[in-house]
Design an enzyme around this catalytic site. Structure first.
Site, PDB file in Angstrom:
ATOM      1  CG  HIS A   1      28.494   1.777 -14.891  1.00 15.83           C
ATOM      2  ND1 HIS A   1      28.437   1.656 -13.512  1.00 15.83           N
ATOM      3  CD2 HIS A   1      29.552   2.582 -15.167  1.00 15.83           C
ATOM      4  CE1 HIS A   1      29.441   2.344 -12.982  1.00 15.83           C
ATOM      5  NE2 HIS A   1      30.140   2.918 -13.963  1.00 15.83           N
TER       6      HIS A   1
ATOM      7  CD  GLU B   1     -17.331   9.994 -10.249  1.00 18.34           C
ATOM      8  OE1 GLU B   1     -16.672   8.956 -10.328  1.00 18.34           O
ATOM      9  OE2 GLU B   1     -17.671  10.485  -9.143  1.00 18.34           O
TER      10      GLU B   1
ATOM     11  CB  ALA C   1      -3.810   9.039   8.066  1.00 23.82           C
TER      12      ALA C   1
HETATM   13  P1  NAI Z   1      -3.224   2.098   6.564  1.00 26.15           P
HETATM   14  O1  NAI Z   1      -4.036   0.918   6.869  1.00 26.15           O
HETATM   15  O2  NAI Z   1      -2.045   2.018   5.663  1.00 26.15           O
HETATM   16  O3  NAI Z   1      -2.670   2.714   7.940  1.00 26.15           O
HETATM   17  C1  NAI Z   1      -3.505   3.120   8.997  1.00 26.15           C
HETATM   18  C2  NAI Z   1      -2.675   3.093  10.253  1.00 26.15           C
HETATM   19  O4  NAI Z   1      -3.425   3.705  11.289  1.00 26.15           O
HETATM   20  C3  NAI Z   1      -2.350   1.671  10.720  1.00 26.15           C
HETATM   21  O5  NAI Z   1      -0.957   1.546  10.928  1.00 26.15           O
HETATM   22  C4  NAI Z   1      -3.149   1.546  12.014  1.00 26.15           C
HETATM   23  O6  NAI Z   1      -2.517   0.746  12.979  1.00 26.15           O
HETATM   24  C5  NAI Z   1      -3.229   2.979  12.481  1.00 26.15           C
HETATM   25  N1  NAI Z   1      -4.346   3.259  13.371  1.00 26.15           N
HETATM   26  C6  NAI Z   1      -5.626   2.799  13.240  1.00 26.15           C
HETATM   27  N2  NAI Z   1      -6.389   3.301  14.252  1.00 26.15           N
HETATM   28  C7  NAI Z   1      -5.579   4.077  15.008  1.00 26.15           C
HETATM   29  C8  NAI Z   1      -5.772   4.864  16.181  1.00 26.15           C
HETATM   30  N3  NAI Z   1      -6.974   4.940  16.741  1.00 26.15           N
HETATM   31  N4  NAI Z   1      -4.715   5.525  16.723  1.00 26.15           N
HETATM   32  C9  NAI Z   1      -3.484   5.440  16.121  1.00 26.15           C
HETATM   33  N5  NAI Z   1      -3.254   4.722  15.017  1.00 26.15           N
HETATM   34  C10 NAI Z   1      -4.279   4.048  14.447  1.00 26.15           C
HETATM   35  O7  NAI Z   1      -4.282   3.196   6.049  1.00 26.15           O
HETATM   36  P2  NAI Z   1      -4.052   4.625   5.408  1.00 26.15           P
HETATM   37  O8  NAI Z   1      -2.678   5.124   5.625  1.00 26.15           O
HETATM   38  O9  NAI Z   1      -5.193   5.456   5.887  1.00 26.15           O
HETATM   39  O10 NAI Z   1      -4.213   4.339   3.861  1.00 26.15           O
HETATM   40  C11 NAI Z   1      -5.438   3.778   3.350  1.00 26.15           C
HETATM   41  C12 NAI Z   1      -5.187   2.937   2.125  1.00 26.15           C
HETATM   42  O11 NAI Z   1      -4.748   3.759   1.069  1.00 26.15           O
HETATM   43  C13 NAI Z   1      -4.133   1.875   2.362  1.00 26.15           C
HETATM   44  O12 NAI Z   1      -4.581   0.661   1.863  1.00 26.15           O
HETATM   45  C14 NAI Z   1      -2.947   2.358   1.582  1.00 26.15           C
HETATM   46  O13 NAI Z   1      -2.193   1.292   1.067  1.00 26.15           O
HETATM   47  C15 NAI Z   1      -3.598   3.187   0.486  1.00 26.15           C
HETATM   48  N6  NAI Z   1      -2.673   4.224   0.096  1.00 26.15           N
HETATM   49  C16 NAI Z   1      -1.651   3.884  -0.737  1.00 26.15           C
HETATM   50  C17 NAI Z   1      -0.706   4.811  -1.084  1.00 26.15           C
HETATM   51  C18 NAI Z   1       0.435   4.409  -1.951  1.00 26.15           C
HETATM   52  O14 NAI Z   1       0.373   3.347  -2.534  1.00 26.15           O
HETATM   53  N7  NAI Z   1       1.513   5.171  -2.036  1.00 26.15           N
HETATM   54  C19 NAI Z   1      -0.766   6.212  -0.623  1.00 26.15           C
HETATM   55  C20 NAI Z   1      -1.850   6.424   0.291  1.00 26.15           C
HETATM   56  C21 NAI Z   1      -2.771   5.463   0.599  1.00 26.15           C
END
Ligand code: NAI
Length: 465
Positions: free
Chosen positions: A440, A31, A266
């Site tokens: 419940h 790491e 993001a």
């Molecule tokens: P994401 O893929 O979920 O969302 C990125 C969003 O940005 C998409 O809707 C896309 O259409 C949009 N986008 C891309 N380029 C753009 C632009 N130029 N202008 C405007 N919109 C644009 O990716 P995100 O939110 O960054 O998360 C990354 C990963 O981390 C995902 O796989 C997610 O599932 C994971 N994650 C999971 C969490 C959880 O399980 N609670 C919490 C945070 C992240």
């Protein structure tokens, strides 16, 4: 000589190392940063810690309706909220380091680079290099924020979730580019802490993989909290204006701009393979991601890959499951990844959770399904909690009643989904769910009621016409 070397100590990597050690393997874990990876240090845990503070603060607004008078002068202290988050992260990373030690795993600090199929060179921060060798290697190097090619995206005042989770003060206004999971969770955090938040999403909907009814309800809730959401908004330029930023976007040919003190990008995360030496070991990639099969084997014999660096589902719990599979295979056992029931959770307020397919996905596939739905407004426990926004929706095969998927919006949705994940994995039917006596009064009764509704037999909903 080790049996297994794991590169990267995120949830996937440390799980793989511990499993390898449990199976008797002499294991090294490499790491270059803090143990725990993005999840513990810059992702899941810090976000959830901040969200809990926000929810505690927001709950004050509803206390009068519980008959509780809030003394005047209640306030939030962003610095203390961040300190609390840091303490939780420290406890967890220390805990993981302790688990690693108790399993007699060598935690080797430095950057690991493959120099062959069985060798890893470790360079420490002082520049010293040391080569170690193992029968098997597991790559678990994770992912990093992907910056889109938007002019101005690398300028000061434009940050990713990493920096957003380490801010010392809350900006007055924030524009978030990307309405995915990170975008909406950070919008929840910062609007709760008092910032004016605007989300700009390129696609025609935020969270495109989530059930449409949930998105409609969530958007209404987010808008009521003052969060502006622009969809079909492709960002073209991030301009510096005075001490702030102006985000220029285009939507359906029309141009618009949002001004904010800070911009958070993001727009997805990409596999982190920089300096890993994949070519030296003959490990193939596809669009930047390490290719791995259902046994987590890469194209190079004896080398495995798990988690965000290789998986197309970037979730900590998937990385952990893949870590177990890789470690077991590396130690001569036979394990195969099963993605048939992977829960997804979004920590907005109220929470979102899902497993299996959505109603739309089922209909797009031409499946003949029955849908059962139960609103939390009709659930006694939700009423006592004062949190009745949301519902449970169950999708089942019409003929046999087999559960195909479920989508939840509401308090503790991320906990409730575990029951449905087990049901999906065990190939349960709505009759099975209906036959389970649920305690419940609980929120979990909404699952039971939704299963009844899928059969047209819900006790606590008006009779169907
Ligand atoms: P994401 O893929 O979920 O969302 C990125 C969003 O940005 C998409 O809707 C896309 O259409 C949009 N986008 C891309 N380029 C753009 C632009 N130029 N202008 C405007 N919109 C644009 O990716 P995100 O939110 O960054 O998360 C990354 C990963 O981390 C995902 O796989 C997610 O599932 C994971 N994650 C999971 C969490 C959880 O399980 N609670 C919490 C945070 C992240």
């Amino acid at each position: 000589m080790y049996d297994v070397i794991v590169i990267g100590s995120g949830p996937g990597g440390y799980t793989a190392a511990i499993r390898a050690a449990q199976l008797g393997g002499k294991t090294a874990l490499v790491e270059k940063d803090e143990v725990g990876g993005a999840c513990l240090n810059r992702g899941c845990i810090p976000t959830k810690a901040l969200i809990e503070s926000v929810e505690a603060w927001e709950s004050l607004k509803t206390l009068p309706s519980f008959g509780v008078t809030v003394p005047p002068g209640a306030s939030i202290d962003a610095a203390k909220i961040y300190e609390r988050k840091d303490r939780i992260v420290k406890r967890l990373t220390t805990g993981v380091a302790g688990l690693v030690k108790s399993n007699k795993i060598d935690l080797l600090r430095g950057t690991g680079t493959l120099t062959g199929k069985t060798t890893v060179e470790i360079s420490d921060s002082g520049g010293a290099k040391n080569t170690i060798e193992a029968e098997k290697i597991i790559i678990a190097s994770g992912a990093v924020s992907a910056l889109p090619p938007i002019p101005g995206a690398k300028e000061p005042g434009v940050i990713t979730s990493n920096e957003a989770l380490a801010l010392k003060a809350v900006p007055k206004s924030i524009a978030i580019i990307g309405g995915g999971v990170i975008g909406v969770e950070l919008a929840t955090v910062f609007s709760g802490l008092g910032a004016k938040v605007t989300i700009l999403e390129m696609l025609d909907e935020i969270l495109p993989l989530i059930d449409g009814e949930i998105i409609t309800a969530l958007k209404r809730i987010l808008k009521a909290r003052g969060i502006d959401i622009f969809v079909s908004a492709g960002v073209k330029l991030i301009e510096t204006v005075g001490s702030g930023k102006k985000v220029h976007y285009e939507t359906g040919g029309a141009k618009g701009a949002v001004e904010a003190e800070l911009v958070i990008i993001a727009t997805g995360r990409k596999a982190y393979t920089d300096g890993l030496g994949l070519e030296a070991a003959g490990v193939k990639t596809d669009r930047g991601r390490v290719l791995a099969d259902e046994r987590q084997r890469t194209s190079a014999a004896g080398i495995y890959a798990i988690g965000d660096v290789s998986s197309n589902i970037q979730l900590a719990h998937v990385a952990m499951a893949e870590g177990v599979v890789a470690a077991e295979n590396a130690l001569g056992h036979s394990a195969v990844m099963d993605y048939s029931a992977v829960p997804s959770c979004i920590y907005t307020n109220p929470e979102i959770a899902g497993v299996g397919i959505t109603e739309k996905a089922a209909r797009d596939r031409g499946l003949d399904v029955s849908v059962g739905k139960f609103p939390l407004a009709a659930n006694g426990r939700a009423m006592t909690m004062g949190e009745t926004a949301g519902f449970v929706k169950i999708i089942a095969d019409k003929k046999g009643g087999r559960l195909l998927g479920a989508s939840l919006l509401g308090p503790h949705a991320t906990e409730l989904i575990a029951e449905l994940t087990l049901a999906l994995r065990l190939k349960a039917t709505v009759d099975d769910l209906k036959a389970v006596i649920h305690p419940h009064p609980t929120l979990s009764e909404a699952i039971f009621e939704a299963a009844h509704d899928a059969l047209g037999e819900c006790i606590h909903l008006p009779a169907r016409k």
